[in-house]
Design a protein around this motif. Structure first.
Motif, PDB file in Angstrom:
ATOM      1  N   VAL A 285       4.667   2.175 -14.582  1.00 37.72           N
ATOM      2  CA  VAL A 285       5.918   2.021 -13.832  1.00 37.72           C
ATOM      3  C   VAL A 285       6.924   1.238 -14.657  1.00 37.72           C
ATOM      4  O   VAL A 285       8.087   1.631 -14.805  1.00 37.72           O
ATOM      5  N   TRP A 286       6.487   0.104 -15.212  1.00 38.76           N
ATOM      6  CA  TRP A 286       7.411  -0.752 -15.951  1.00 38.76           C
ATOM      7  C   TRP A 286       7.948  -0.045 -17.194  1.00 38.76           C
ATOM      8  O   TRP A 286       9.081  -0.306 -17.613  1.00 38.76           O
TER       9      TRP A 286
ATOM     10  N   VAL B 147       9.047   7.935  -8.573  1.00 42.99           N
ATOM     11  CA  VAL B 147       7.753   7.597  -9.173  1.00 42.99           C
ATOM     12  C   VAL B 147       6.837   7.053  -8.081  1.00 42.99           C
ATOM     13  O   VAL B 147       7.274   6.239  -7.255  1.00 42.99           O
TER      14      VAL B 147
ATOM     15  N   LEU C 200       4.782   1.755  -5.380  1.00 48.26           N
ATOM     16  CA  LEU C 200       3.485   1.346  -5.919  1.00 48.26           C
ATOM     17  C   LEU C 200       2.464   1.347  -4.791  1.00 48.26           C
ATOM     18  O   LEU C 200       2.468   0.491  -3.911  1.00 48.26           O
TER      19      LEU C 200
ATOM     20  N   ALA D  44       0.563   0.034 -12.865  1.00 47.64           N
ATOM     21  CA  ALA D  44       1.861  -0.639 -12.872  1.00 47.64           C
ATOM     22  C   ALA D  44       2.505  -0.634 -14.253  1.00 47.64           C
ATOM     23  O   ALA D  44       3.737  -0.550 -14.363  1.00 47.64           O
TER      24      ALA D  44
ATOM     25  N   MET E 295       2.921   5.303  -7.833  1.00 42.32           N
ATOM     26  CA  MET E 295       1.755   4.801  -8.553  1.00 42.32           C
ATOM     27  C   MET E 295       0.513   4.954  -7.693  1.00 42.32           C
ATOM     28  O   MET E 295       0.412   4.377  -6.613  1.00 42.32           O
TER      29      MET E 295
ATOM     30  N   ARG F 122       8.958   2.820 -17.285  1.00 37.73           N
ATOM     31  CA  ARG F 122      10.050   3.672 -16.813  1.00 37.73           C
ATOM     32  C   ARG F 122      11.150   2.859 -16.134  1.00 37.73           C
ATOM     33  O   ARG F 122      12.029   3.418 -15.470  1.00 37.73           O
TER      34      ARG F 122
ATOM     35  N   VAL G 197       2.070   8.183 -11.565  1.00 37.68           N
ATOM     36  CA  VAL G 197       1.569   7.361 -12.668  1.00 37.68           C
ATOM     37  C   VAL G 197       0.355   6.577 -12.182  1.00 37.68           C
ATOM     38  O   VAL G 197       0.225   6.289 -10.985  1.00 37.68           O
TER      39      VAL G 197
ATOM     40  N   LEU H  53      14.847   3.386 -13.253  1.00 36.24           N
ATOM     41  CA  LEU H  53      14.546   3.023 -11.874  1.00 36.24           C
ATOM     42  C   LEU H  53      15.468   1.891 -11.421  1.00 36.24           C
ATOM     43  O   LEU H  53      16.053   1.184 -12.232  1.00 36.24           O
TER      44      LEU H  53
ATOM     45  N   ALA I 284       8.063  -6.777 -11.445  1.00 32.53           N
ATOM     46  CA  ALA I 284       9.220  -5.924 -11.146  1.00 32.53           C
ATOM     47  C   ALA I 284      10.516  -6.677 -11.418  1.00 32.53           C
ATOM     48  O   ALA I 284      11.436  -6.149 -12.076  1.00 32.53           O
TER      49      ALA I 284
ATOM     50  N   ALA J  63      10.476   3.385  -7.298  1.00 35.53           N
ATOM     51  CA  ALA J  63       9.064   3.504  -7.662  1.00 35.53           C
ATOM     52  C   ALA J  63       8.252   2.934  -6.508  1.00 35.53           C
ATOM     53  O   ALA J  63       8.435   1.775  -6.126  1.00 35.53           O
TER      54      ALA J  63
ATOM     55  N   ALA K  28      11.530  -1.267  -6.963  1.00 38.99           N
ATOM     56  CA  ALA K  28      10.075  -1.150  -6.855  1.00 38.99           C
ATOM     57  C   ALA K  28       9.664  -1.554  -5.446  1.00 38.99           C
ATOM     58  O   ALA K  28      10.033  -2.628  -4.978  1.00 38.99           O
TER      59      ALA K  28
END
Length: 361
Positions: free
Chosen positions: A75-76, A47, A23, A72, A49, A78, A69, A82, A101, A21, A85
């Motif tokens: 993200v979490w 992913v 971010l 955050a 963000m 999902r 997305v 994953l 994370a 992911a 991060a």
């Protein structure tokens, strides 16, 4: 929020890519982390963000099939699908997102600075120790060709005993072009010392060892700048070496990128490592000439025998993620110890406390 994975983190399997992911998809996400991850088959950016439609479109182009997305929390949600991060958001959010994370069982890469205060750094390290989840910081300038060359010359003893390091990142940006940077205070990670200082200080510590004393002159010279845009830092290392470090946006003509003085010789290097420029221009880390020094970069060793042109080591940003993949799969250590990065931020925060920014008269 925590789950069982935070207490039972295990090395990742080798039969599938590390699921990432990313971010943030601004400069750090789109120019540095994204291309390096895309170039390494051991990673898959699944992913991204971002709340910006333009950046979302750029992310889809760079990482086909990626899910976008907005924040955050998404993200979490999902986290179970994953592994890693990569936090490439503004500096004041790094520690918070890094802690979240880790608590969700995701290994984490923080862009620099790792945090903006010593308290944040302590919480970050405590969380990593409590969860056992891998954490590292993107001090990519450890993989600049000039730094690798300086380290090689010292290792080979060609300078004798190191006496002084001079290192600078100097550019010409006479006006503030990014409002969010202009409005960010040092406590929020604003200013050139938080932006470029982590690289300069980290390199100096890697070459000369721990710091026992420091001094700085921090100035805001550009109209509209609330934080420092010109910084001079002097470090006294426990080894006896002194480092002179400069970061500035007001250098019409930059000085040497690095100079190392020793008892048997001196080494001088001009020009910036070209990896950032190449990535920004769309180059792939898999290009055959990626990381090679251009003809505009001078590197000279001076001894009693005279001047000797010294070829620069090839820059190697991809090595950061290669070493990280090995670590995540149980075959080595993370490329940068997060305690190193937190220590650098602690020094920067202390310099700001003892030597406040001097605005332009």
């Amino acid at each position: 929020m925590t789950d069982d994975r935070t207490r039972t983190w295990q090395p990742l399997p080798t039969d599938r890519p590390v699921r990432v992911a990313l971010l943030g998809h601004g400069l750090a996400g789109s120019v540095f982390h994204g291309p390096l991850l895309a170039a390494d088959p051991r990673y898959a950016v699944t992913v991204v963000m971002t709340s910006s439609p333009e950046r979302a479109e750029a992310a889809r182009s760079a990482h086909p099939g990626v899910e976008i997305v907005p924040d955050a929390d998404a993200v979490w949600e999902r986290a179970g699908d994953l592994d890693l991060a990569v936090v490439a958001t503004p500096g004041e959010t790094h520690a918070r997102f890094g802690i979240q994370a880790l608590e969700h069982g995701l290994a984490c890469v923080l862009d620099k600075p790792a945090c903006t205060t010593a308290a944040e750094g302590a919480e970050l390290l405590d969380t990593q120790a409590r969860t056992g989840v891998p954490l590292t910081v993107f001090h990519n300038r450890r993989f600049d060709g000039d730094f690798l060359t300086a380290r090689r010359l010292l290792r080979e003893g060609r300078l004798g005993e190191l006496v002084r390091i001079e290192s600078s990142f100097e550019v010409w940006k006479p006006t503030v072009t990014k409002a969010w940077k202009a409005g960010a205070s040092p406590a929020e990670g604003g200013g050139v010392l938080y932006d470029l200082g982590p690289h300069l200080i980290d390199q100096a510590v890697q070459l000369a060892g721990p710091v026992e004393g420091s001094y700085a002159v921090l100035r805001a010279l550009r109209a509209g700048a609330l934080a420092d845009d010109d910084a001079v830092v002097v470090l006294r290392h426990e080894s006896g070496v002194v480092s002179h470090l400069t970061a500035s946006t007001r250098a019409r003509r930059p000085g040497p990128r690095m100079r190392a003085l020793g008892t048997e010789g001196a080494w001088t290097c001009h020009g910036l490592d070209g990896q950032e420029k190449a990535l920004g221009a769309g180059a792939s880390p898999n290009d055959g000439d990626f990381g090679e020094a251009g003809s505009d970069r001078g590197s000279v060793l001076t001894t009693d025998a005279g001047d000797e042109a010294v070829p620069l080591e090839r820059g190697d940003y991809p090595r950061f993620y290669a070493e990280l993949a090995d670590a995540l799969q149980g075959r080595g250590e993370v490329p940068v110890d997060p305690a190193d990065a937190v220590g650098v931020v602690g020094l920067i925060a202390d310099l700001h406390r003892r030597h406040p920014v001097r605005p332009r008269p």
